[in-house]
Scaffold this active site. Structure first.
Site, PDB file in Angstrom:
ATOM      1  N   ASP A 101       0.863  -1.174   0.000  1.00  0.00           N
ATOM      2  CA  ASP A 101       0.000   0.000   0.000  1.00  0.00           C
ATOM      3  C   ASP A 101       0.900   1.225   0.000  1.00  0.00           C
ATOM      4  O   ASP A 101       1.714   1.399   0.902  1.00  0.00           O
ATOM      5  CB  ASP A 101      -0.850  -0.036   1.287  1.00  0.00           C
ATOM      6  CG  ASP A 101      -2.236   0.521   1.092  1.00  0.00           C
ATOM      7  OD1 ASP A 101      -2.360   1.519   0.365  1.00  0.00           O
ATOM      8  OD2 ASP A 101      -3.175  -0.028   1.693  1.00  0.00           O
ATOM      9  N   ASP A 203      -3.068   4.561  -2.346  1.00  0.00           N
ATOM     10  CA  ASP A 203      -4.138   5.065  -1.494  1.00  0.00           C
ATOM     11  C   ASP A 203      -4.697   6.386  -2.045  1.00  0.00           C
ATOM     12  O   ASP A 203      -3.937   7.248  -2.480  1.00  0.00           O
ATOM     13  CB  ASP A 203      -3.531   5.297  -0.099  1.00  0.00           C
ATOM     14  CG  ASP A 203      -4.560   5.545   0.972  1.00  0.00           C
ATOM     15  OD1 ASP A 203      -5.368   4.645   1.235  1.00  0.00           O
ATOM     16  OD2 ASP A 203      -4.540   6.652   1.559  1.00  0.00           O
ATOM     17  N   GLU A 266      -6.640   3.309  -5.735  1.00  0.00           N
ATOM     18  CA  GLU A 266      -7.865   3.331  -4.927  1.00  0.00           C
ATOM     19  C   GLU A 266      -8.676   4.558  -5.334  1.00  0.00           C
ATOM     20  O   GLU A 266      -8.223   5.690  -5.154  1.00  0.00           O
ATOM     21  CB  GLU A 266      -7.548   3.417  -3.425  1.00  0.00           C
ATOM     22  CG  GLU A 266      -8.813   3.296  -2.593  1.00  0.00           C
ATOM     23  CD  GLU A 266      -8.810   4.041  -1.258  1.00  0.00           C
ATOM     24  OE1 GLU A 266      -9.717   3.806  -0.454  1.00  0.00           O
ATOM     25  OE2 GLU A 266      -7.910   4.878  -1.028  1.00  0.00           O
ATOM     26  N   HIS A 327     -11.035  -3.017   3.634  1.00  0.00           N
ATOM     27  CA  HIS A 327     -10.969  -2.665   5.061  1.00  0.00           C
ATOM     28  C   HIS A 327     -11.727  -1.376   5.384  1.00  0.00           C
ATOM     29  O   HIS A 327     -11.642  -0.897   6.508  1.00  0.00           O
ATOM     30  CB  HIS A 327      -9.498  -2.526   5.466  1.00  0.00           C
ATOM     31  CG  HIS A 327      -8.833  -1.378   4.749  1.00  0.00           C
ATOM     32  ND1 HIS A 327      -8.587  -1.396   3.387  1.00  0.00           N
ATOM     33  CD2 HIS A 327      -8.414  -0.179   5.191  1.00  0.00           C
ATOM     34  CE1 HIS A 327      -8.035  -0.250   3.036  1.00  0.00           C
ATOM     35  NE2 HIS A 327      -7.924   0.504   4.120  1.00  0.00           N
TER      36      HIS A 327
END
Ligand code: GLC
Length: 531
Positions: A101, A203, A266, A327
């Site tokens: 990530d 992210d 993302e 998540h």
């Protein structure tokens, strides 16, 4: 057999691990890298091809690792760099790719860059973050809001300016208009790529660039009280800015320096804007995460429509992908209901495009109710009571029926689901018809039948609760029939072109059954039929 060609990310099945909750080995109630290494045989047996890890870097953990204080280290909570190297080595030896990530939009306020930046107005790192003079009334520079509640500007008394934070005040946004910032992050990417990391999930990639003029965002005329407060304004000037695509193209060039790596973004945007993240001439992300299944109403016609929309919007040559859980969003088992979880699994693994599974979904883990005193998520703490809490989808993996479900010998950082005595990996492995064995069978079938991976997607007209489609390549086809309702249905074979035999039912009890005349599905049943 594992795929090892240039485009492994097209063939593979991705599995997201939330390291805090996967496997603890040092009895502190928090998962660690050594735990992931211990569980690699499980992942191999499941059949996934790539693991994606939520952040493992040094962090004050204000947002559980999405507030990074050192991009090239490993937080002691998770282990050491040696542990990470051992994980990468063991994963690769097992034929698994490793995806990290990358959180480039913001750092922790404890990151040395920000410590310097806030120290004085003329510090060389000042312009690495987004500093602005107060507004005319002495308040914040404009009306931008934080995604996690409240304003997005934090006043800094030392230098008498505000800094921008799209999330927590402890997560100041980097200034991506500054070339030095870009270079620094690209070097961090190279650091991990040199270590053999196979790619990044970036992210909030659609947040990286903000309006150069810092214009006020418009108010949202459709805002309903009780919703996430930042939705009071529309993020017209804070996200999805045209210049972001130049940044992503640069990131992609860094990825391409290494070959066979993947860039995943993302992005929470409507499909027509999402597909722009493949970039001009596919110079952007290989896989802009497609999250539509996380929020689409679970009805055959709505799902059919989002698939059709996505398929028709994809740029030429762009590779699709589908995500069923992560998540940040409620568990699929709770979104679609326990009875439909198997149908959802069959959908995910038979659609055209790279599937991403979220840890625990393969054993049907549900959203766990978190008592107010057990809340850990800063989003829920800031905005209580409107259902934004993410702890419920981050609870420990349920491995077995021993104390703390085999996750840890200590009390876990989040409570375990109450049903772990029954719903756990050991029990699911022993039960030939468990959802875990369905996932394994689906993944095996994908590896056996190329049409499930690279075949075209051909919708077949259906009614009511039935979702019907064919996957076809080089004359070979399979038909997928999913009953999204609880009532039995009967599909007339001729109309659907159904003539073969059942290769797999979501209940794992009809393999080899010949289809003659009609295909009868039980309530909540899905089936893959040879064409
Ligand atoms: C992403 C992450 C989320 C995090 C946020 C801020 O949306 O998935 O968990 O809180 O970014 O970094």
């Amino acid at each position: 057999m594992k795929q090892s060609d240039e485009t492994w990310w097209r063939h593979g099945v991705f599995y997201q691990i939330y390291p805090r909750s996967f496997q603890d080995t040092n009895a502190d109630g928090v998962g660690d890298i050594a735990g992931i290494i211990n569980r690699l045989p499980y992942l191999e047996a499941l059949g996934v091809d790539a693991i994606g890890l939520s952040p493992i870097f040094p962090s004050p953990m204000a947002d559980f690792g999405y507030d990074i204080a050192d991009y090239t280290g490993v937080d002691p909570l998770f282990g050491t760099m040696e542990d990470f190297d051992a994980l990468a080595g063991a994963a690769h030896a097992a034929g698994l790719k490793v995806i990290l990530d990358l959180v480039p939009n913001h750092t922790s306020d404890q990151h040395p860059w920000f410590v310097e930046s806030r120290s004085s107005r003329d510090n060389p790192k000042r312009d690495w973050y987004i500093w602005r003079e107060p507004g005319a009334d002495g308040g914040p520079p404009n009306n931008w809001l934080s995604e996690f509640g409240g304003g997005a500007w934090e006043y800094d008394a030392t230098t008498r300016q505000y800094y921008y934070h799209a999330f927590l005040a402890q997560q100041p946004d980097l200034n991506w208009r500054n070339p030095e910032v870009r270079r620094a992050i690209y070097d961090i990417m190279r650091f991990w790529l040199r270590k053999g990391v196979d790619g990044f999930r970036v992210d909030v990639i659609w947040h990286l660039i903000k309006d150069a003029e810092f214009r006020d965002n418009p108010t949202n005329p459709n805002f309903l009280e009780g919703r996430r407060p930042h939705q009071k304004i529309l993020p017209l000037y804070t996200t999805d800015q045209p210049e972001v695509h130049d940044v992503i193209a640069e990131m992609r060039r860094v990825i391409d320096e290494f070959g066979s790596r993947v860039l995943i973004g993302e992005i929470y945007l409507p499909l027509e804007r999402l597909v722009a993240y493949y970039g001009k001439d596919l110079s952007g992300a290989h896989l802009p995460f497609n999250f539509v299944l996380l929020s689409a109403p679970w009805h055959a016609r709505s799902i059919e429509k989002v698939i059709a929309d996505y398929e028709s919007l994809l740029p030429v040559g762009a590779w699709p992908n589908w995500v069923l859980g992560n998540h940040d969003r409620p568990r699929v088992a709770s979104r679609v209901g326990r009875d439909q979880t198997r149908v959802a699994a069959m959908l995910l693994l038979t659609l055209r495009g790279t599937p991403t599974l979220y840890y625990g979904d393969e054993i049907g883990m549900h959203q766990v109710a978190i008592a107010p005193e057990q809340v850990r998520d800063p989003f829920e703490k800031n905005v209580p009571g409107v259902g934004v809490g993410r702890d419920g989808c981050r609870t420990p993996m349920q491995w077995d029926a021993t104390t703390h479900a085999g996750f840890s010998t200590a009390t876990p950082w989040l409570p375990l689901a109450g049903d772990f005595l029954h719903e756990n990996v050991v029990n699911h492995e022993a039960d030939a018809r468990s959802i875990l064995n369905l996932y394994k069978a689906l993944i095996r079938l994908r590896k056996k039948l190329p049409q499930l991976v690279s075949g075209s997607y051909v919708p077949i007209a259906a009614q009511g609760d039935v979702l019907l489609y064919r996957r076809e390549s080089e004359g070979a086809a399979v038909v997928i029939a999913l009953n999204l309702g609880a009532e039995p249905v009967s599909i007339v074979s001729d109309a659907a072109g159904l003539s073969g035999e059942i290769l797999l039912s979501t209940f794992l009890d009809r393999e080899g059954e010949k289809i003659e005349g009609t295909l009868d599905l039980r309530g909540n049943e899905g089936a893959i039929i040879s064409g």
